[in-house]
Design a protein around this motif. Structure first.
Motif, PDB file in Angstrom:
ATOM      1  N   LEU A 287     -11.768 -46.473 -19.650  1.00 49.91           N
ATOM      2  CA  LEU A 287     -12.381 -46.552 -18.317  1.00 49.91           C
ATOM      3  C   LEU A 287     -12.273 -47.971 -17.758  1.00 49.91           C
ATOM      4  O   LEU A 287     -12.379 -48.949 -18.504  1.00 49.91           O
ATOM      5  CB  LEU A 287     -13.867 -46.185 -18.369  1.00 49.91           C
ATOM      6  CG  LEU A 287     -14.335 -44.956 -19.112  1.00 49.91           C
ATOM      7  CD1 LEU A 287     -14.684 -45.311 -20.560  1.00 49.91           C
ATOM      8  CD2 LEU A 287     -15.557 -44.340 -18.440  1.00 49.91           C
ATOM      9  N   TRP A 288     -12.123 -48.063 -16.445  1.00 46.56           N
ATOM     10  CA  TRP A 288     -12.185 -49.378 -15.809  1.00 46.56           C
ATOM     11  C   TRP A 288     -12.616 -49.221 -14.345  1.00 46.56           C
ATOM     12  O   TRP A 288     -12.447 -48.159 -13.734  1.00 46.56           O
ATOM     13  CB  TRP A 288     -10.842 -50.106 -15.892  1.00 46.56           C
ATOM     14  CG  TRP A 288      -9.791 -49.593 -14.945  1.00 46.56           C
ATOM     15  CD1 TRP A 288      -8.916 -48.569 -15.157  1.00 46.56           C
ATOM     16  CD2 TRP A 288      -9.494 -50.105 -13.634  1.00 46.56           C
ATOM     17  NE1 TRP A 288      -8.099 -48.385 -14.075  1.00 46.56           N
ATOM     18  CE2 TRP A 288      -8.423 -49.330 -13.116  1.00 46.56           C
ATOM     19  CE3 TRP A 288     -10.021 -51.133 -12.860  1.00 46.56           C
ATOM     20  CZ2 TRP A 288      -7.885 -49.555 -11.855  1.00 46.56           C
ATOM     21  CZ3 TRP A 288      -9.468 -51.356 -11.596  1.00 46.56           C
ATOM     22  CH2 TRP A 288      -8.416 -50.586 -11.109  1.00 46.56           C
ATOM     23  N   GLU A 317     -12.967 -47.256 -24.459  1.00 47.04           N
ATOM     24  CA  GLU A 317     -12.794 -48.661 -24.109  1.00 47.04           C
ATOM     25  C   GLU A 317     -13.113 -48.789 -22.626  1.00 47.04           C
ATOM     26  O   GLU A 317     -12.608 -47.999 -21.809  1.00 47.04           O
ATOM     27  CB  GLU A 317     -11.357 -49.100 -24.393  1.00 47.04           C
ATOM     28  CG  GLU A 317     -11.082 -50.575 -24.165  1.00 47.04           C
ATOM     29  CD  GLU A 317      -9.673 -50.980 -24.558  1.00 47.04           C
ATOM     30  OE1 GLU A 317      -9.070 -51.803 -23.837  1.00 47.04           O
ATOM     31  OE2 GLU A 317      -9.165 -50.447 -25.578  1.00 47.04           O
ATOM     32  N   VAL A 318     -13.965 -49.749 -22.265  1.00 45.29           N
ATOM     33  CA  VAL A 318     -14.380 -49.884 -20.865  1.00 45.29           C
ATOM     34  C   VAL A 318     -14.205 -51.319 -20.410  1.00 45.29           C
ATOM     35  O   VAL A 318     -14.492 -52.262 -21.162  1.00 45.29           O
ATOM     36  CB  VAL A 318     -15.844 -49.419 -20.672  1.00 45.29           C
ATOM     37  CG1 VAL A 318     -16.801 -50.210 -21.548  1.00 45.29           C
ATOM     38  CG2 VAL A 318     -16.249 -49.513 -19.206  1.00 45.29           C
ATOM     39  N   HIS A 319     -13.721 -51.478 -19.172  1.00 43.63           N
ATOM     40  CA  HIS A 319     -13.533 -52.795 -18.562  1.00 43.63           C
ATOM     41  C   HIS A 319     -14.111 -52.768 -17.156  1.00 43.63           C
ATOM     42  O   HIS A 319     -13.696 -51.941 -16.323  1.00 43.63           O
ATOM     43  CB  HIS A 319     -12.050 -53.161 -18.515  1.00 43.63           C
ATOM     44  CG  HIS A 319     -11.416 -53.247 -19.875  1.00 43.63           C
ATOM     45  ND1 HIS A 319     -11.418 -54.401 -20.629  1.00 43.63           N
ATOM     46  CD2 HIS A 319     -10.796 -52.300 -20.630  1.00 43.63           C
ATOM     47  CE1 HIS A 319     -10.812 -54.169 -21.779  1.00 43.63           C
ATOM     48  NE2 HIS A 319     -10.427 -52.904 -21.808  1.00 43.63           N
ATOM     49  N   LEU A 346      -3.567 -52.545 -20.907  1.00 41.20           N
ATOM     50  CA  LEU A 346      -4.638 -52.181 -21.838  1.00 41.20           C
ATOM     51  C   LEU A 346      -4.718 -50.663 -22.025  1.00 41.20           C
ATOM     52  O   LEU A 346      -4.949 -50.183 -23.141  1.00 41.20           O
ATOM     53  CB  LEU A 346      -5.975 -52.715 -21.325  1.00 41.20           C
ATOM     54  CG  LEU A 346      -6.118 -54.243 -21.260  1.00 41.20           C
ATOM     55  CD1 LEU A 346      -7.471 -54.619 -20.667  1.00 41.20           C
ATOM     56  CD2 LEU A 346      -5.934 -54.858 -22.646  1.00 41.20           C
ATOM     57  N   ALA A 347      -4.563 -49.924 -20.935  1.00 40.66           N
ATOM     58  CA  ALA A 347      -4.605 -48.459 -21.029  1.00 40.66           C
ATOM     59  C   ALA A 347      -3.457 -47.940 -21.883  1.00 40.66           C
ATOM     60  O   ALA A 347      -3.627 -47.012 -22.690  1.00 40.66           O
ATOM     61  CB  ALA A 347      -4.552 -47.840 -19.634  1.00 40.66           C
ATOM     62  N   THR A 348      -2.279 -48.546 -21.710  1.00 40.99           N
ATOM     63  CA  THR A 348      -1.125 -48.151 -22.520  1.00 40.99           C
ATOM     64  C   THR A 348      -1.396 -48.407 -23.995  1.00 40.99           C
ATOM     65  O   THR A 348      -1.116 -47.552 -24.851  1.00 40.99           O
ATOM     66  CB  THR A 348       0.131 -48.919 -22.076  1.00 40.99           C
ATOM     67  OG1 THR A 348       0.378 -48.673 -20.684  1.00 40.99           O
ATOM     68  CG2 THR A 348       1.344 -48.465 -22.879  1.00 40.99           C
TER      69      THR A 348
END
Length: 356
Positions: A287-288, A317-319, A346-348
């Motif tokens: 998530l971001w 994972e969150v940003h 980061l998502a990759t």
């Protein structure tokens, strides 16, 4: 020597099979008739690729084909007795030239009012969408990031109010879940592992992605729709990527346009709020968002979803970015934002950590 010849022959046959699906009449692919469907999707290409793990699949030719893939059969679209919407519900493939088997289905945003990625049937600026070509910020722009890592992408054009004035959750979830089922059913034709399919979405498209993530068991109950073998395949994704996503439909801070177009029944707002539907079995999620997003509140959406995932022990994972307090929304791959521009990389990496 015989083993190498066999591998090359197997891959040649697989490429030929891919062409049958992606190179149909009128340069487009269509969901086959029920008589052409088998009861179970085949996984022969995945098995073949595992058997020849030292061989690199070359799908360069297939990666150049972006012809639309129509996910419903002619005259058989749920909640559309006239079949008028079928040609605007499709997937645009961006297949990796050196596929690992991973795939991401991407849902552009638009508050279920329109699709952010293209124009509508009459050519107006914000409409239903007619293609997913070029460098559109909430659709095709992410494809190159994923493709370079061997991950294939399918951009989903789903129904919105621009196409169907009667739009609601039934039509939207029908399209979202069908897209996952379609890619999974025909996975071998696209060099996709049926156990490596992720759903990604932006804004309202993020809500759709979060609904497929948590409400993948949605059932079509239109008596005029004839189900086929694709409908019997699971729509459960193996991972998700939620980009400044609308998560909640409850409360005064919810994104009102998205909520209004999705469902009018207030008693179901919470049921269709993804943070309320997370379980320990929910797929890994990245998530971001921006902290000060002017349209989709970070606290009750991205942060609330991250909290729910944390409480259920789900890998995530969150940003949450600031970028000098920007309030911008709908920024796609965010390459003009110093902090947020890292998210595609980061998502990759997150997807790769999940086996993609």
């Amino acid at each position: 020597m015989k083993k190498n010849v066999l591998i090359k022959l197997t891959l040649s046959l697989l490429l030929l099979g891919s062409c049958f699906v992606s190179c149909g009449n009128n340069n487009s692919s269509e969901a086959p008739s029920s008589s052409e469907l088998t009861s179970e999707p085949s996984s022969s290409s995945v098995e073949s690729s595992k058997e020849s793990s030292n061989e690199v699949i070359d799908n360069t030719e297939g990666s150049l084909n972006h012809d639309p893939i129509y996910i419903y059969r002619p005259n058989n679209v749920p909640y559309d007795s006239n079949g008028e919407t079928r040609d605007y519900i499709f997937l645009t493939p961006y297949l990796a030239s050196k596929p690992t088997g991973g795939a991401v289905i991407v849902c552009p945003g638009g508050a279920y009012k329109h699709l952010s990625n293209s124009t509508d049937v009459d050519g107006d600026e914000f409409g239903q969408g007619v293609n997913n070509l070029g460098n559109q910020k909430e659709s095709s722009s992410i494809a190159s990031f994923y493709n370079e890592q061997g991950i294939s992408v399918f951009i989903l054009n789903y129904r919105t109010k621009a196409l169907d004035s009667n739009i609601n959750y039934q039509r939207i979830l029908s399209d979202g879940t069908r897209a996952v089922k379609y890619v999974r059913y025909f996975a071998e034709n696209y060099f996709v592992d049926p156990d490596k399919i992720a759903i990604q979405g932006y804004s309202a498209g993020g809500h759709l992605a979060s609904m497929v993530l948590t409400r993948y068991d949605f059932e079509i109950d239109d008596p005029n729709y004839t189900k086929d073998a694709i409908d019997e395949v699971s729509a459960e994704p193996n991972a998700s990527v939620l980009c400044y996503a609308v998560i909640t439909l409850s409360g005064d801070g919810a994104h009102s346009t998205t909520r209004k177009n999705f469902i009018s029944d207030e008693s179901k707002y919470e049921y269709y709020s993804a943070d309320k539907a997370v379980t320990s079995e929910t797929a890994p999620t990245f998530l971001w968002c921006h902290q000060n997003d002017k349209s989709v509140n970070a606290e009750i959406n991205t942060k609330a979803m991250a909290k729910a995932l944390e409480e259920k022990g789900v890998k995530h994972e969150v940003h949450v970015y600031d970028d000098n307090g920007t309030r911008d929304h709908g920024i796609g791959i965010a390459q003009d934002y110093e902090e947020a521009k890292e998210w595609p990389t980061l998502a990759t990496s997150f997807l790769k950590s999940c086996g993609f």
